[in-house]
Scaffold this motif. Structure first.
Motif, PDB file in Angstrom:
ATOM      1  N   HIS A 198       0.834  -1.282   0.025  1.00  0.00           N
ATOM      2  CA  HIS A 198      -0.054   0.007   0.083  1.00  0.00           C
ATOM      3  C   HIS A 198       0.986   1.400  -0.006  1.00  0.00           C
ATOM      4  O   HIS A 198       0.548   2.395  -0.250  1.00  0.00           O
ATOM      5  CB  HIS A 198      -0.870   0.224   1.243  1.00  0.00           C
ATOM      6  CG  HIS A 198      -0.119  -0.001   2.339  1.00  0.00           C
ATOM      7  ND1 HIS A 198       0.609  -1.041   3.057  1.00  0.00           N
ATOM      8  CD2 HIS A 198       0.129   0.981   3.436  1.00  0.00           C
ATOM      9  CE1 HIS A 198       1.131  -0.779   4.278  1.00  0.00           C
ATOM     10  NE2 HIS A 198       0.815   0.470   4.333  1.00  0.00           N
ATOM     11  N   LEU A 199       2.162   1.002   0.302  1.00  0.00           N
ATOM     12  CA  LEU A 199       3.014   2.192   0.448  1.00  0.00           C
ATOM     13  C   LEU A 199       3.474   2.941  -1.113  1.00  0.00           C
ATOM     14  O   LEU A 199       3.819   2.067  -1.821  1.00  0.00           O
ATOM     15  CB  LEU A 199       4.236   2.120   1.311  1.00  0.00           C
ATOM     16  CG  LEU A 199       4.103   1.624   2.588  1.00  0.00           C
ATOM     17  CD1 LEU A 199       5.387   1.259   3.358  1.00  0.00           C
ATOM     18  CD2 LEU A 199       3.421   2.986   3.492  1.00  0.00           C
ATOM     19  N   GLY A 200       3.445   4.022  -1.135  1.00  0.00           N
ATOM     20  CA  GLY A 200       3.981   4.670  -2.386  1.00  0.00           C
ATOM     21  C   GLY A 200       5.613   4.817  -2.426  1.00  0.00           C
ATOM     22  O   GLY A 200       6.103   5.225  -3.475  1.00  0.00           O
ATOM     23  N   ALA A 201       6.062   4.865  -1.243  1.00  0.00           N
ATOM     24  CA  ALA A 201       7.457   5.178  -1.092  1.00  0.00           C
ATOM     25  C   ALA A 201       7.887   4.874   0.399  1.00  0.00           C
ATOM     26  O   ALA A 201       6.901   4.789   1.358  1.00  0.00           O
ATOM     27  CB  ALA A 201       8.004   6.520  -1.469  1.00  0.00           C
ATOM     28  N   LEU A 202       9.124   4.764   0.637  1.00  0.00           N
ATOM     29  CA  LEU A 202       9.727   4.796   2.181  1.00  0.00           C
ATOM     30  C   LEU A 202      11.104   5.582   2.137  1.00  0.00           C
ATOM     31  O   LEU A 202      11.795   5.817   1.030  1.00  0.00           O
ATOM     32  CB  LEU A 202      10.017   3.416   2.475  1.00  0.00           C
ATOM     33  CG  LEU A 202      10.890   2.593   1.957  1.00  0.00           C
ATOM     34  CD1 LEU A 202      12.402   2.761   2.406  1.00  0.00           C
ATOM     35  CD2 LEU A 202      10.747   1.125   1.965  1.00  0.00           C
ATOM     36  N   TYR A 203      11.402   6.080   3.093  1.00  0.00           N
ATOM     37  CA  TYR A 203      12.591   6.733   3.478  1.00  0.00           C
ATOM     38  C   TYR A 203      13.082   6.224   4.827  1.00  0.00           C
ATOM     39  O   TYR A 203      12.572   5.300   5.572  1.00  0.00           O
ATOM     40  CB  TYR A 203      12.325   8.530   3.697  1.00  0.00           C
ATOM     41  CG  TYR A 203      11.396   8.734   5.088  1.00  0.00           C
ATOM     42  CD1 TYR A 203      11.960   8.956   6.231  1.00  0.00           C
ATOM     43  CD2 TYR A 203      10.011   8.678   4.908  1.00  0.00           C
ATOM     44  CE1 TYR A 203      10.925   9.012   7.360  1.00  0.00           C
ATOM     45  CE2 TYR A 203       9.294   8.854   5.869  1.00  0.00           C
ATOM     46  CZ  TYR A 203       9.649   9.156   7.094  1.00  0.00           C
ATOM     47  OH  TYR A 203       8.793   9.417   8.327  1.00  0.00           O
ATOM     48  N   THR A 204      14.563   6.727   4.948  1.00  0.00           N
ATOM     49  CA  THR A 204      15.357   5.897   6.051  1.00  0.00           C
ATOM     50  C   THR A 204      16.254   6.957   6.621  1.00  0.00           C
ATOM     51  O   THR A 204      16.164   8.214   6.233  1.00  0.00           O
ATOM     52  CB  THR A 204      16.307   4.832   5.303  1.00  0.00           C
ATOM     53  OG1 THR A 204      17.340   5.354   4.611  1.00  0.00           O
ATOM     54  CG2 THR A 204      15.472   3.825   4.783  1.00  0.00           C
ATOM     55  N   ASN A 205      16.822   6.439   7.679  1.00  0.00           N
ATOM     56  CA  ASN A 205      17.996   7.033   8.199  1.00  0.00           C
ATOM     57  C   ASN A 205      19.296   7.277   7.354  1.00  0.00           C
ATOM     58  O   ASN A 205      19.196   6.696   6.217  1.00  0.00           O
ATOM     59  CB  ASN A 205      18.316   6.712   9.466  1.00  0.00           C
ATOM     60  CG  ASN A 205      17.385   7.059  10.648  1.00  0.00           C
ATOM     61  OD1 ASN A 205      16.412   7.849  10.508  1.00  0.00           O
ATOM     62  ND2 ASN A 205      17.265   6.285  11.749  1.00  0.00           N
ATOM     63  N   ALA A 206      20.053   7.988   7.600  1.00  0.00           N
ATOM     64  CA  ALA A 206      21.454   7.911   6.571  1.00  0.00           C
ATOM     65  C   ALA A 206      22.524   8.205   7.451  1.00  0.00           C
ATOM     66  O   ALA A 206      22.784   9.002   8.417  1.00  0.00           O
ATOM     67  CB  ALA A 206      21.127   9.304   5.710  1.00  0.00           C
ATOM     68  N   ASN A 207      23.702   7.821   6.957  1.00  0.00           N
ATOM     69  CA  ASN A 207      25.140   7.913   7.374  1.00  0.00           C
ATOM     70  C   ASN A 207      25.700   9.377   6.795  1.00  0.00           C
ATOM     71  O   ASN A 207      25.402   9.349   5.528  1.00  0.00           O
ATOM     72  CB  ASN A 207      25.978   6.777   7.324  1.00  0.00           C
ATOM     73  CG  ASN A 207      25.484   5.323   7.637  1.00  0.00           C
ATOM     74  OD1 ASN A 207      25.302   5.545   8.950  1.00  0.00           O
ATOM     75  ND2 ASN A 207      25.648   4.491   7.204  1.00  0.00           N
TER      76      ASN A 207
END
Length: 211
Positions: free
Chosen positions: A108-117
């Protein structure tokens, strides 16, 4: 998964970006380098890499800016999921697998994001940039407009192909913050997921893609 690497006169760091994708522990992927009319030795470097990397493709365009380059990559890509890696950034080895599996479990998700180094231009690690929590996606979207510190780093996004049909692609009229403008549209029109793990290696530099 399709990984798009837009580049313009970035041959000094491009090979490292490509090799970080080639070294992923997720094999069902393609890498598309979109050369926005580079005048350095980008073409030579990529063609040499293609001899040993069968999933690597190269597209040269007349210089027209990053949005047009990324849009060309999206149109030419074949993956169910799409992510964009800047030519001076890299990915941790498990990045594609973790993000793709998350989207597969949450269709159902259109996208996802995360943390970053975070790294400086000399490759020195400077910490982890965690996403800033908000109660609603609307509040998060508005934070991109209201605050200097973005809720999350947009290069960490992985998109479902269907999301581009819903909200459109990158605005070619914008030469800056085109990724922020697209994130704003995504947050208003689709559900966007979050993985609280650093799955992108971001080089902190004011000028990251020459226009």
């Amino acid at each position: 998964v399709s990984v798009i690497i837009p580049t313009y006169n970035m041959v000094a760091t491009l090979q490292r970006a490509i090799e970080s994708v080639a070294g992923q522990d997720y094999l069902n992927l393609e890498t598309i380098v979109i050369d926005d009319g580079s005048k350095d030795k980008t073409q030579t470097a990529v063609l040499q890499l293609m001899e040993s990397l069968p999933n690597l493709r190269y597209i040269w365009l007349e210089h027209n800016g990053k949005s047009a380059a990324v849009n060309a990559g999206i149109k030419d890509s074949k993956g169910q999921f799409i992510t964009i890696v800047d030519a001076d950034d890299t990915l941790p080895r498990h990045s594609i697998r973790v993000r793709a599996e998350y989207l597969e479990r949450n269709p159902h998700l259109g996208a996802l994001y995360t943390n970053a180094n975070l790294y400086d231009v000399h490759g020195k690690f400077s910490g982890v940039r965690a996403a800033i929590p908000y109660e609603t996606q609307h509040e998060m979207a508005m934070a991109f407009l209201k605050h200097f510190r973005y809720p999350f780093l947009t290069p960490t996004l992985m998109y479902s192909r269907s999301s581009f049909k819903e909200v459109g692609m990158f605005n070619p009229e914008l030469q800056r913050v085109q990724d922020v403008e697209l994130a704003f549209r995504l947050l208003h029109a689709t559900q966007v997921g979050y993985i609280p793990e650093p799955l992108y290696n971001y080089t902190s530099e004011m000028q990251r893609f020459s226009v």
